[in-house]
Design a protein around this motif. Structure first.
Motif, PDB file in Angstrom:
ATOM      1  N   ILE A  81       4.769   5.615 -13.582  1.00 53.14           N
ATOM      2  CA  ILE A  81       4.886   4.240 -13.094  1.00 53.14           C
ATOM      3  C   ILE A  81       3.482   3.638 -12.966  1.00 53.14           C
ATOM      4  O   ILE A  81       2.615   4.206 -12.297  1.00 53.14           O
ATOM      5  CB  ILE A  81       5.596   4.180 -11.739  1.00 53.14           C
ATOM      6  N   ARG A  82       3.254   2.516 -13.631  1.00 57.00           N
ATOM      7  CA  ARG A  82       2.013   1.760 -13.438  1.00 57.00           C
ATOM      8  C   ARG A  82       2.348   0.586 -12.532  1.00 57.00           C
ATOM      9  O   ARG A  82       3.066  -0.324 -12.922  1.00 57.00           O
ATOM     10  CB  ARG A  82       1.445   1.293 -14.779  1.00 57.00           C
ATOM     11  N   PHE A  83       1.835   0.642 -11.317  1.00 54.73           N
ATOM     12  CA  PHE A  83       2.188  -0.323 -10.281  1.00 54.73           C
ATOM     13  C   PHE A  83       1.072  -1.337 -10.118  1.00 54.73           C
ATOM     14  O   PHE A  83      -0.064  -0.987  -9.791  1.00 54.73           O
ATOM     15  CB  PHE A  83       2.442   0.415  -8.963  1.00 54.73           C
ATOM     16  N   LEU A  84       1.395  -2.598 -10.352  1.00 55.61           N
ATOM     17  CA  LEU A  84       0.432  -3.687 -10.245  1.00 55.61           C
ATOM     18  C   LEU A  84       0.808  -4.545  -9.044  1.00 55.61           C
ATOM     19  O   LEU A  84       1.853  -5.194  -9.040  1.00 55.61           O
ATOM     20  CB  LEU A  84       0.448  -4.529 -11.521  1.00 55.61           C
ATOM     21  N   SER A  85      -0.034  -4.531  -8.029  1.00 55.36           N
ATOM     22  CA  SER A  85       0.280  -5.233  -6.786  1.00 55.36           C
ATOM     23  C   SER A  85      -0.842  -6.211  -6.462  1.00 55.36           C
ATOM     24  O   SER A  85      -2.002  -5.819  -6.326  1.00 55.36           O
ATOM     25  CB  SER A  85       0.447  -4.236  -5.640  1.00 55.36           C
ATOM     26  N   TYR A  86      -0.490  -7.495  -6.320  1.00 55.16           N
ATOM     27  CA  TYR A  86      -1.470  -8.554  -6.087  1.00 55.16           C
ATOM     28  C   TYR A  86      -1.239  -9.218  -4.733  1.00 55.16           C
ATOM     29  O   TYR A  86      -0.149  -9.164  -4.161  1.00 55.16           O
ATOM     30  CB  TYR A  86      -1.385  -9.608  -7.194  1.00 55.16           C
ATOM     31  N   ASP A  87      -2.258  -9.901  -4.268  1.00 57.54           N
ATOM     32  CA  ASP A  87      -2.217 -10.598  -2.990  1.00 57.54           C
ATOM     33  C   ASP A  87      -1.742 -12.040  -3.187  1.00 57.54           C
ATOM     34  O   ASP A  87      -2.315 -12.785  -3.977  1.00 57.54           O
ATOM     35  CB  ASP A  87      -3.625 -10.595  -2.381  1.00 57.54           C
ATOM     36  N   ASP A  88      -0.690 -12.421  -2.458  1.00 55.40           N
ATOM     37  CA  ASP A  88      -0.251 -13.826  -2.507  1.00 55.40           C
ATOM     38  C   ASP A  88      -0.582 -14.565  -1.212  1.00 55.40           C
ATOM     39  O   ASP A  88      -0.307 -15.766  -1.101  1.00 55.40           O
ATOM     40  CB  ASP A  88       1.252 -13.929  -2.806  1.00 55.40           C
ATOM     41  N   ALA A  89      -1.161 -13.845  -0.240  1.00 54.40           N
ATOM     42  CA  ALA A  89      -1.591 -14.443   1.028  1.00 54.40           C
ATOM     43  C   ALA A  89      -0.465 -15.184   1.747  1.00 54.40           C
ATOM     44  O   ALA A  89      -0.708 -16.063   2.556  1.00 54.40           O
ATOM     45  CB  ALA A  89      -2.779 -15.379   0.809  1.00 54.40           C
ATOM     46  N   GLY A  99       5.533  14.251 -11.991  1.00 53.14           N
ATOM     47  CA  GLY A  99       6.027  14.173 -13.365  1.00 53.14           C
ATOM     48  C   GLY A  99       6.578  12.825 -13.749  1.00 53.14           C
ATOM     49  O   GLY A  99       6.991  12.622 -14.895  1.00 53.14           O
ATOM     50  N   GLY A 100       6.630  11.895 -12.801  1.00 48.63           N
ATOM     51  CA  GLY A 100       7.092  10.553 -13.113  1.00 48.63           C
ATOM     52  C   GLY A 100       8.601  10.409 -13.071  1.00 48.63           C
ATOM     53  O   GLY A 100       9.322  11.259 -12.531  1.00 48.63           O
ATOM     54  N   LYS A 141       0.827  -1.207   0.000  1.00 48.46           N
ATOM     55  CA  LYS A 141       0.000   0.000   0.000  1.00 48.46           C
ATOM     56  C   LYS A 141       0.863   1.260   0.000  1.00 48.46           C
ATOM     57  O   LYS A 141       0.549   2.247  -0.674  1.00 48.46           O
ATOM     58  CB  LYS A 141      -0.922  -0.005   1.221  1.00 48.46           C
ATOM     59  N   THR A 142       1.954   1.216   0.752  1.00 49.52           N
ATOM     60  CA  THR A 142       2.851   2.373   0.807  1.00 49.52           C
ATOM     61  C   THR A 142       3.541   2.585  -0.533  1.00 49.52           C
ATOM     62  O   THR A 142       3.685   3.724  -1.002  1.00 49.52           O
ATOM     63  CB  THR A 142       3.895   2.202   1.917  1.00 49.52           C
ATOM     64  N   ALA A 143       3.966   1.495  -1.167  1.00 53.62           N
ATOM     65  CA  ALA A 143       4.604   1.612  -2.480  1.00 53.62           C
ATOM     66  C   ALA A 143       3.638   2.231  -3.485  1.00 53.62           C
ATOM     67  O   ALA A 143       4.022   3.104  -4.275  1.00 53.62           O
ATOM     68  CB  ALA A 143       5.075   0.244  -2.952  1.00 53.62           C
ATOM     69  N   ALA A 144       2.386   1.790  -3.476  1.00 51.70           N
ATOM     70  CA  ALA A 144       1.392   2.336  -4.410  1.00 51.70           C
ATOM     71  C   ALA A 144       1.223   3.837  -4.200  1.00 51.70           C
ATOM     72  O   ALA A 144       1.159   4.618  -5.169  1.00 51.70           O
ATOM     73  CB  ALA A 144       0.057   1.615  -4.229  1.00 51.70           C
ATOM     74  N   ALA A 145       1.171   4.257  -2.939  1.00 51.58           N
ATOM     75  CA  ALA A 145       1.024   5.678  -2.643  1.00 51.58           C
ATOM     76  C   ALA A 145       2.280   6.458  -3.050  1.00 51.58           C
ATOM     77  O   ALA A 145       2.188   7.585  -3.563  1.00 51.58           O
ATOM     78  CB  ALA A 145       0.741   5.872  -1.153  1.00 51.58           C
ATOM     79  N   TYR A 146       3.445   5.867  -2.822  1.00 54.66           N
ATOM     80  CA  TYR A 146       4.705   6.535  -3.181  1.00 54.66           C
ATOM     81  C   TYR A 146       4.787   6.766  -4.690  1.00 54.66           C
ATOM     82  O   TYR A 146       5.147   7.857  -5.150  1.00 54.66           O
ATOM     83  CB  TYR A 146       5.891   5.700  -2.708  1.00 54.66           C
ATOM     84  N   PHE A 147       4.439   5.750  -5.456  1.00 55.63           N
ATOM     85  CA  PHE A 147       4.503   5.892  -6.912  1.00 55.63           C
ATOM     86  C   PHE A 147       3.443   6.874  -7.421  1.00 55.63           C
ATOM     87  O   PHE A 147       3.654   7.558  -8.428  1.00 55.63           O
ATOM     88  CB  PHE A 147       4.355   4.533  -7.590  1.00 55.63           C
ATOM     89  N   ARG A 148       2.314   6.950  -6.720  1.00 50.75           N
ATOM     90  CA  ARG A 148       1.309   7.957  -7.079  1.00 50.75           C
ATOM     91  C   ARG A 148       1.892   9.356  -6.881  1.00 50.75           C
ATOM     92  O   ARG A 148       1.687  10.252  -7.718  1.00 50.75           O
ATOM     93  CB  ARG A 148       0.057   7.759  -6.220  1.00 50.75           C
ATOM     94  N   MET A 149       2.633   9.542  -5.789  1.00 52.82           N
ATOM     95  CA  MET A 149       3.294  10.824  -5.559  1.00 52.82           C
ATOM     96  C   MET A 149       4.294  11.134  -6.665  1.00 52.82           C
ATOM     97  O   MET A 149       4.328  12.251  -7.203  1.00 52.82           O
ATOM     98  CB  MET A 149       4.011  10.793  -4.203  1.00 52.82           C
TER      99      MET A 149
END
Length: 410
Positions: free
Chosen positions: A81-89, A74-75, A61-69
């Motif tokens: 960055i298009r960040f794709l994060s999935y659940d591996d449980a 300006g990237g 969740k933090t990585a997703a927010a960081y990349f949004r920032m």
């Protein structure tokens, strides 16, 4: 043949362009592997958003927010960055499934920040066969960095668990040479790795270990294991467990009124996720090793990195808990990836990303402790190799002693 001024000028212009292109090859040609383009960089990730290790979902969740920032700023070199994060449980078979999806269907440039020793072990051979960067793993599994000849596409972020275990062993032999050690250890690759480091570090002093208790991730509690360890007569408790079980163990310490010397491994040293739920009074005097600054430490109130982190949290993760150091970890590891992508410039091939990753020279990712920096080479895939010993006092971790170079402990 008559040569006019225009011909001469044109020739000089062409020569100048060729000269510039030779001096600055990035200006001459952009290179991409799948997952990169003029406008986008696709980064893949899995973390346990559910299951017994779901506390680590904060990292994703933090990585997703960081990349949004970063994208709003300006990237990276003009690319979003298009960040794709999935659940591996925290399940190796699920990790394999999600990794195949990311590589074969989503077409990522790199897999980044994937959590857990068991899950990363399950995908390491696949990622190297696919020759796709497997970068800055959220694991200190020794196997991920100690064999770059066989696994050149894999690189962890954490200091190795084996080194951390050796550091605790060195501390025990130095400060508590007559201790009777009771060990709680997770029954998986993570537990085996850090526990091996402890035993290797103790060497001919392994007889100091008077009891060990293992648990599985499927166990409801570790209460029975803690009762066994106390009954052994141990006066030093080595807590080699992940957050959920570390909190249970700490709470049980209080319930049993057992007060051994308590060494807690780094992966479960979060104040918010572990210590507060377990009872702060049960953590007093606990010892750990770290390399990420603690957001709750008043010593960092004017620290530039910490000010930036707090501003990030306020804007992009206002629901986040500053007492949970996993947010700081996710921020640090994300800053390291952005650094590597920036350094790769317009040569965003799988090969060049790994070349950049294996050429760090004293890079200080955001929130690393002073005196700790990231250095790599094609034969050394452990970027972070130093540790700061900490003691829990009052309501926070306090540095005690200097930086330990874990290269000496491998």
């Amino acid at each position: 043949m008559k040569i006019g001024k225009r011909t001469i000028v044109a020739g000089l212009c062409i020569a100048s362009v060729l000269s510039i292109a030779t001096a600055f090859p990035a200006l001459a040609e952009k290179k991409y592997s799948r997952g990169a383009s003029d406008t986008e960089i696709v980064v893949g990730n899995f973390v346990p958003y559910s299951g017994p290790a779901s506390a680590y979902g904060v990292v994703g969740k933090t990585a997703a927010a960081y990349f949004r920032m970063i994208n709003e700023q300006g990237g990276v070199n003009g690319r979003k960055i298009r960040f794709l994060s999935y659940d591996d449980a925290y399940s190796p078979p699920k990790a394999v499934e999600q990794t195949r999806k990311l590589v074969e269907s989503d077409g990522i440039l790199a897999l980044f920040g994937t959590v857990g020793t068991p899950s990363n072990t399950a995908i390491m051979k696949y990622m190297n066969a696919k020759k796709t960067p497997h970068l800055l793993l959220a694991s200190g599994g020794t196997r991920f960095g100690d064999d770059p000849a066989q696994f050149p596409w894999t690189m962890p972020f954490n200091a190795s668990y084996n080194s951390e275990g050796r550091a605790y062993a060195k501390l025990i032999k130095t400060r508590y040479p007559n201790a009777k050690i009771g060990v709680l250890v997770q029954n998986d690759d993570y537990g085996k790795d850090i526990y091996k480091g402890v035993k290797d570090g103790l060497g001919d002093r392994t007889s100091m270990i008077v009891a060990e208790a293992h648990y599985d991730l499927s166990d409801a509690t570790v209460d029975s294991q803690m009762v066994k360890l106390k009954a052994s007569g141990a006066d030093l408790f080595l807590n080699l467990s992940t957050p959920k079980f570390a909190a249970q163990a700490m709470r049980k310490l209080g319930e049993m009124k057992w007060r051994p010397v308590h060494i807690l491994n780094n992966v479960a040293a979060q104040v918010g996720a572990v210590i507060i739920p377990a009872g702060i009074e049960n953590a007093q005097g606990a010892i750990t090793a770290t390399y990420i600054k603690d957001p709750t430490d008043p010593a960092f109130v004017n620290d530039a990195d910490m000010k930036a982190f707090r501003a990030f949290m306020a804007k992009y993760m206002p629901e986040g808990d500053l007492n949970n150091s996993l947010y700081a970890y996710g921020y640090a590891i994300s800053s390291a990836l952005v650094h590597l992508l920036k350094e790769a410039g317009d040569n965003l091939t799988h090969e060049n990303v790994m070349t950049v990753a294996t050429s760090m020279k004293g890079y200080k990712a955001d929130l690393l402790y002073e005196g700790i920096a990231m250095t790599t080479s094609p034969t050394d895939h452990f970027p972070v190799e130093d540790l700061q010993m900490m003691v829990f006092k009052g309501d926070r971790w306090v540095p005690e002693g200097g930086i330990i170079n874990s290269r000496d402990n491998r």
